[in-house]
Design an enzyme around this catalytic site. Structure first.
Site, mmCIF file in Angstrom:
data_model
loop_
_atom_site.group_PDB
_atom_site.id
_atom_site.type_symbol
_atom_site.label_atom_id
_atom_site.label_comp_id
_atom_site.label_asym_id
_atom_site.label_seq_id
_atom_site.Cartn_x
_atom_site.Cartn_y
_atom_site.Cartn_z
ATOM 1 N N ARG A 128 31.856 35.154 44.818
ATOM 2 C CA ARG A 128 31.867 36.593 45.082
ATOM 3 C C ARG A 128 30.918 36.885 46.229
ATOM 4 O O ARG A 128 29.818 37.358 46.039
ATOM 5 C CB ARG A 128 31.461 37.326 43.821
ATOM 6 C CG ARG A 128 32.458 37.024 42.736
ATOM 7 C CD ARG A 128 32.381 37.969 41.650
ATOM 8 N NE ARG A 128 33.700 38.480 41.390
ATOM 9 C CZ ARG A 128 33.973 39.301 40.417
ATOM 10 N NH1 ARG A 128 33.020 39.725 39.635
ATOM 11 N NH2 ARG A 128 35.193 39.719 40.237
ATOM 12 N N GLN A 133 35.806 38.070 49.773
ATOM 13 C CA GLN A 133 36.414 39.243 49.139
ATOM 14 C C GLN A 133 37.937 39.252 49.259
ATOM 15 O O GLN A 133 38.646 39.599 48.338
ATOM 16 C CB GLN A 133 35.850 40.523 49.742
ATOM 17 C CG GLN A 133 34.708 41.055 48.906
ATOM 18 C CD GLN A 133 34.051 42.269 49.516
ATOM 19 O OE1 GLN A 133 34.177 42.524 50.703
ATOM 20 N NE2 GLN A 133 33.348 43.016 48.702
ATOM 21 N N ASP A 136 39.628 37.189 46.615
ATOM 22 C CA ASP A 136 39.140 37.412 45.255
ATOM 23 C C ASP A 136 40.263 37.940 44.362
ATOM 24 O O ASP A 136 40.489 39.142 44.227
ATOM 25 C CB ASP A 136 37.964 38.409 45.321
ATOM 26 C CG ASP A 136 37.308 38.623 43.982
ATOM 27 O OD1 ASP A 136 37.875 38.193 42.954
ATOM 28 O OD2 ASP A 136 36.231 39.234 43.949
ATOM 29 N N SER A 139 39.380 40.153 41.265
ATOM 30 C CA SER A 139 39.196 41.568 41.586
ATOM 31 C C SER A 139 40.524 42.252 41.874
ATOM 32 O O SER A 139 40.752 43.379 41.429
ATOM 33 C CB SER A 139 38.278 41.742 42.794
ATOM 34 O OG SER A 139 36.980 41.370 42.457
ATOM 35 N N TYR A 234 27.751 39.184 37.936
ATOM 36 C CA TYR A 234 28.262 39.226 36.564
ATOM 37 C C TYR A 234 27.147 39.591 35.597
ATOM 38 O O TYR A 234 25.994 39.171 35.773
ATOM 39 C CB TYR A 234 28.825 37.861 36.158
ATOM 40 C CG TYR A 234 30.094 37.476 36.871
ATOM 41 C CD1 TYR A 234 31.275 38.174 36.643
ATOM 42 C CD2 TYR A 234 30.120 36.412 37.762
ATOM 43 C CE1 TYR A 234 32.450 37.812 37.284
ATOM 44 C CE2 TYR A 234 31.295 36.047 38.402
ATOM 45 C CZ TYR A 234 32.453 36.752 38.160
ATOM 46 O OH TYR A 234 33.605 36.396 38.795
#
Ligand code: NAD
Length: 386
Positions: A128, A133, A136, A139, A234
């Site tokens: 992350r 991004q 990802d 997500s 997290y």
């Protein structure tokens, strides 16, 4: 540097029942082919998305039987891991399989990958960082899940969400409580707000309060003492005392809500139990709970994986496969995540995937390689838990 180069991409259909999402749209195939890849797509691949074989052919793919896809591919892209008994059908030496692998919950599968000498990339383990991004997939799918969960709740609720002032009477806005305001939770908050609900949210990571408020929702203040997050953002697990305090202090808000959406997860562990039966019993009949974690252990006592159940008049939705309810958008996003990953390691001169195991992205996400489980984070979490 490991100099294994690969240029044939295989796209088999998903075998998990009801799964409509796919790992490449024709536009992604076109990009792969433009970069010099050969792409083999299983016949009927796009049926679940109303995309024809011809559209994939037009993009430059060869549309063939499943066995041929697996036989030809250097790189197999899928959403769920391939069935274990199919792994031996991948013939290329050191082939790469890329998918969600769920490595923490299925160690036996890793043995199968190793037995077949397959290199595997787990999309759950993409780091992350800002660089990652665009790759990802957790997500991208969680964001759509947030939307889908609100839509599911709205369907089950015998009320509208917005306030309505009409000559026939005034309808108060529905109250929505979102527990866990990560990617899915924030999208759930934004969706419920857009529909006019009065939204409150809670998360154990204090940094989230500002994000919740910036969406126009209220942040429920609960003093749990010290909580923390990992360097990947997290949440870390609460102590039993903190868990109890959270459950006690959010109970009134839950009892007063029309919709409760729970999205709490702990990376590499079972999701935390957030709502017990006594609290469910305090909710008004007709209200709705959506438990995002129902399939992996449940945030809510009494929720059933892949089912909707009614407990004392409260509808508890645990159907899961949230992003799969929006398969076209979910496929677009997942396919882009994969394509961005492939692009990142594409050697333009060689016109092939350059497997740089030393790179931070592959170092973090490759689980098995040359017959061994090599992922450091996986090994450290599983050995600690052992
Ligand atoms: P997740 O799916 O692991 O967890 C969902 C949420 O549950 C998290 O916000 C977590 O704090 C929360 N939670 C855990 N235990 C809880 C409890 N007992 N009560 C209430 N909430 C609880 O997390 P996620 O949504 O995938 O991501 C979490 C965060 O990671 C994001 O908010 C973001 O800040 C960060 N992130 C960064 C990147 C990046 O930089 N590329 C990408 C995605 C996410």
């Amino acid at each position: 540097m490991t100099a294994v180069k690969m240029s044939v991409i295989g796209l088999p259909k998903e075998t998990v029942s009801g799964e409509k999402r796919r790992s490449a749209l024709p536009i992604n195939v076109k990009n792969y082919v433009r970069q010099g890849a050969s792409v083999f797509v299983e016949s009927g691949y796009g049926d679940s998305l109303h995309i024809s074989d011809q559209a994939y052919r037009d993009a430059g793919a060869e549309v063939v039987a499943r066995a041929e896809v697996l036989k030809q591919a250097d790189i197999v892209l899928s959403l769920h891991k391939l069935p274990a008994d199919e792994l031996s059908a991948i013939e290329k030496e050191n082939a790469l399989v890329v998918s969600f692998l769920d490595p923490f919950n299925d160690p036996e599968y890793l043995n199968q990958l190793n037995a077949n000498k397959l290199t595997s990339v787990s999309m759950e383990m993409i780091p992350r960082s800002s660089r990652c991004q665009k790759m990802d997939a957790l997500s991208s799918q969680a964001s759509l899940a947030g939307y889908a969960m609100v839509s599911n709740a709205v369907e089950a609720l015998p009320k509208v969400l917005p306030m309505m002032m009409t000559p026939s009477g005034t309808i108060k806005p529905a109250k929505v409580f979102v527990i866990g305001a990560g990617v899915a939770g924030l999208q759930a908050i934004a969706t419920a707000k857009r529909l006019g609900a009065a939204v409150t949210a809670y998360d154990t990571r204090p940094v989230v309060a500002e994000q919740v408020q910036s969406l126009g929702a209220k942040f429920l203040q609960i003093d749990l003492g010290e909580t923390s997050e990992t360097n990947q953002g997290y949440a870390t697990a609460l102590t039993p005392e903190q868990m109890q305090r959270q459950q006690e202090q959010q109970a009134d808000c839950i009892a007063d809500s029309d919709i409760v959406i729970t999205t709490a997860q702990l990376f590499g562990r079972k999701p935390p139990r957030l709502i017990n039966s006594e609290t469910v019993a305090r909710m008004r009949p007709g209200s709705v709970i959506v438990d995002m974690a129902a399939e992996t252990g449940g945030n809510v006592e009494g929720s059933i994986a892949q089912e909707t159940t009614v407990i004392n008049g409260v509808t508890v939705i645990g159907t899961g496969a949230w992003a799969n309810q929006l398969p076209l958008d979910a496929s677009q996003m997942y396919s882009n995540n994969l394509s961005n990953l492939v692009d990142e390691f594409w050697d333009k001169d060689e016109q092939a995937f350059n497997f740089e195991l030393e790179d931070e992205i592959l170092k973090s996400s490759v689980i098995t390689h040359q017959g061994e489980t090599i992922n450091e984070m996986y090994l450290s979490i599983t050995q600690k838990g052992a």
